[in-house]
Design a protein around this motif. Structure first.
Motif, PDB file in Angstrom:
ATOM      1  N   GLU A  31     -42.011   4.899  21.719  1.00 55.17           N
ATOM      2  CA  GLU A  31     -41.113   5.450  20.696  1.00 55.17           C
ATOM      3  C   GLU A  31     -39.677   5.009  20.949  1.00 55.17           C
ATOM      4  O   GLU A  31     -38.956   4.627  20.028  1.00 55.17           O
ATOM      5  CB  GLU A  31     -41.188   6.975  20.688  1.00 55.17           C
ATOM      6  N   LEU A  32     -39.265   5.057  22.219  1.00 55.83           N
ATOM      7  CA  LEU A  32     -37.902   4.656  22.565  1.00 55.83           C
ATOM      8  C   LEU A  32     -37.702   3.160  22.354  1.00 55.83           C
ATOM      9  O   LEU A  32     -36.687   2.726  21.802  1.00 55.83           O
ATOM     10  CB  LEU A  32     -37.598   5.029  24.020  1.00 55.83           C
ATOM     11  N   LEU A  33     -38.688   2.364  22.766  1.00 57.17           N
ATOM     12  CA  LEU A  33     -38.569   0.907  22.665  1.00 57.17           C
ATOM     13  C   LEU A  33     -38.624   0.407  21.222  1.00 57.17           C
ATOM     14  O   LEU A  33     -38.250  -0.736  20.952  1.00 57.17           O
ATOM     15  CB  LEU A  33     -39.664   0.224  23.495  1.00 57.17           C
ATOM     16  N   GLU A  37     -34.745  -3.157  22.988  1.00 61.24           N
ATOM     17  CA  GLU A  37     -34.915  -3.306  24.433  1.00 61.24           C
ATOM     18  C   GLU A  37     -34.139  -2.232  25.190  1.00 61.24           C
ATOM     19  O   GLU A  37     -33.019  -1.891  24.828  1.00 61.24           O
ATOM     20  CB  GLU A  37     -34.420  -4.694  24.854  1.00 61.24           C
ATOM     21  N   LYS A  38     -34.771  -1.693  26.237  1.00 67.91           N
ATOM     22  CA  LYS A  38     -34.137  -0.631  27.018  1.00 67.91           C
ATOM     23  C   LYS A  38     -34.322  -0.876  28.511  1.00 67.91           C
ATOM     24  O   LYS A  38     -35.335  -1.423  28.953  1.00 67.91           O
ATOM     25  CB  LYS A  38     -34.734   0.734  26.662  1.00 67.91           C
ATOM     26  N   CYS A  39     -33.320  -0.427  29.265  1.00 74.08           N
ATOM     27  CA  CYS A  39     -33.370  -0.497  30.724  1.00 74.08           C
ATOM     28  C   CYS A  39     -34.195   0.683  31.245  1.00 74.08           C
ATOM     29  O   CYS A  39     -34.262   1.732  30.595  1.00 74.08           O
ATOM     30  CB  CYS A  39     -31.943  -0.433  31.268  1.00 74.08           C
ATOM     31  N   VAL A  40     -34.808   0.523  32.403  1.00 75.71           N
ATOM     32  CA  VAL A  40     -35.579   1.614  33.008  1.00 75.71           C
ATOM     33  C   VAL A  40     -34.693   2.846  33.186  1.00 75.71           C
ATOM     34  O   VAL A  40     -35.148   3.983  33.040  1.00 75.71           O
ATOM     35  CB  VAL A  40     -36.175   1.183  34.369  1.00 75.71           C
ATOM     36  N   VAL A  67     -45.864  -4.396  26.136  1.00 72.36           N
ATOM     37  CA  VAL A  67     -44.444  -4.626  26.416  1.00 72.36           C
ATOM     38  C   VAL A  67     -44.267  -5.808  27.366  1.00 72.36           C
ATOM     39  O   VAL A  67     -45.207  -6.229  28.043  1.00 72.36           O
ATOM     40  CB  VAL A  67     -43.770  -3.370  27.037  1.00 72.36           C
ATOM     41  N   LYS A  68     -43.042  -6.316  27.393  1.00 68.15           N
ATOM     42  CA  LYS A  68     -42.671  -7.366  28.344  1.00 68.15           C
ATOM     43  C   LYS A  68     -41.394  -6.935  29.046  1.00 68.15           C
ATOM     44  O   LYS A  68     -40.564  -6.221  28.473  1.00 68.15           O
ATOM     45  CB  LYS A  68     -42.444  -8.697  27.622  1.00 68.15           C
ATOM     46  N   SER A  69     -41.245  -7.381  30.278  1.00 68.77           N
ATOM     47  CA  SER A  69     -40.059  -7.010  31.051  1.00 68.77           C
ATOM     48  C   SER A  69     -39.253  -8.246  31.433  1.00 68.77           C
ATOM     49  O   SER A  69     -39.762  -9.365  31.434  1.00 68.77           O
ATOM     50  CB  SER A  69     -40.473  -6.261  32.322  1.00 68.77           C
ATOM     51  N   ARG A  70     -38.002  -8.000  31.741  1.00 64.82           N
ATOM     52  CA  ARG A  70     -37.137  -9.061  32.264  1.00 64.82           C
ATOM     53  C   ARG A  70     -36.147  -8.421  33.225  1.00 64.82           C
ATOM     54  O   ARG A  70     -35.777  -7.251  33.074  1.00 64.82           O
ATOM     55  CB  ARG A  70     -36.403  -9.788  31.138  1.00 64.82           C
ATOM     56  N   LYS A  71     -35.731  -9.191  34.213  1.00 63.13           N
ATOM     57  CA  LYS A  71     -34.778  -8.687  35.193  1.00 63.13           C
ATOM     58  C   LYS A  71     -33.384  -9.232  34.903  1.00 63.13           C
ATOM     59  O   LYS A  71     -33.219 -10.384  34.517  1.00 63.13           O
ATOM     60  CB  LYS A  71     -35.202  -9.081  36.606  1.00 63.13           C
ATOM     61  N   GLU A  72     -32.415  -8.368  35.090  1.00 67.45           N
ATOM     62  CA  GLU A  72     -31.014  -8.772  34.955  1.00 67.45           C
ATOM     63  C   GLU A  72     -30.261  -8.106  36.097  1.00 67.45           C
ATOM     64  O   GLU A  72     -29.954  -6.920  36.046  1.00 67.45           O
ATOM     65  CB  GLU A  72     -30.451  -8.320  33.603  1.00 67.45           C
ATOM     66  N   ARG A  79     -39.161  -4.411  26.506  1.00 69.20           N
ATOM     67  CA  ARG A  79     -39.165  -4.476  25.046  1.00 69.20           C
ATOM     68  C   ARG A  79     -40.605  -4.557  24.562  1.00 69.20           C
ATOM     69  O   ARG A  79     -41.506  -4.970  25.304  1.00 69.20           O
ATOM     70  CB  ARG A  79     -38.389  -5.700  24.549  1.00 69.20           C
ATOM     71  N   ILE A  80     -40.824  -4.156  23.321  1.00 67.71           N
ATOM     72  CA  ILE A  80     -42.162  -4.250  22.731  1.00 67.71           C
ATOM     73  C   ILE A  80     -42.446  -5.715  22.433  1.00 67.71           C
ATOM     74  O   ILE A  80     -41.644  -6.396  21.795  1.00 67.71           O
ATOM     75  CB  ILE A  80     -42.255  -3.408  21.444  1.00 67.71           C
TER      76      ILE A  80
END
Length: 200
Positions: A31-33, A37-40, A67-72, A79-80
């Motif tokens: 629901e949030l995503l 895109e959102k940070c943990v 979902v897929k993740s990415r590091k920054e 993100r979905i």
């Protein structure tokens, strides 16, 4: 027997999505995503779960291809990744809550137009399409009040200007009265027990 392989593949993909939606924490994450895109660090407070619980459910969603993740730097963003998720969720009927007509329950956000600073935080953090942004007035407004999940008041917590409020003065007392009136605890237990032996 002839099997349409394309229909079978689509069905398998849809089943993955439904499996993802059958857990409350995963559903809240999705629901949030839906708003982007959102940070943990944003997902954890929204779900009101521990970071370890959220991490486990995010891993399951990623394994399911939802979902897929990415590091920054030190942060991880999600993100979905499956476009079907939005399509399926758009068909969900929010008109009832535990079988009760949603419009009978006086739980929805109200925006004080004088206090609203037009940051759009409520629009960005709500995954139920409760709000929309009025670009002409440069302010948020409530679009679908009864899409709001009963008991959820995250929008009022996130609002930096304190412009979002709910009709009830004592929200906890109001929710507890609903649980008692409609015997929700018994219904919740029945739902949980029906999952016994199934996969999470």
């Amino acid at each position: 027997m002839y099997i349409d392989i394309y229909q079978y593949i689509n069905m398998k993909e849809s089943l993955k999505i439904f499996k993802a939606l059958c857990d409350e924490t995963r559903l809240k994450i999705i629901e949030l995503l839906l708003s982007g895109e959102k940070c943990v660090c944003e997902i954890v407070p929204f779900t009101k779960r521990t970071q370890s619980t959220v991490s486990i459910q995010l891993a399951k969603l990623e394994n399911l291809g939802i979902v897929k993740s990415r590091k920054e730097g030190k942060s991880v963003y999600y993100r979905i990744s499956n476009p079907k998720v939005r399509k399926i969720l758009s068909k969900i009927d929010f008109s009832k809550w535990w079988g009760i007509e949603r419009k009978k329950i006086r739980w929805y956000p109200v925006i004080d137009k004088e206090k609203c600073i037009g940051c759009g935080m409520c629009v960005a953090t709500c995954g139920r399409n409760v709000f929309e942004f009025d670009f002409k007035k440069n302010k948020s407004k409530v679009k679908n009040p009864y899409n709001c999940m009963v008991g959820c008041d995250n929008c009022s917590i996130y609002c930096p200007a304190g412009a979002v409020s709910f009709p009830q003065k004592n929200r906890r007392e109001f929710i507890q009265s609903l649980l008692k009136k409609y015997n929700i605890a018994a219904k919740a237990r029945e739902n949980v027990m029906s999952m016994k032996g199934g996969e999470g």
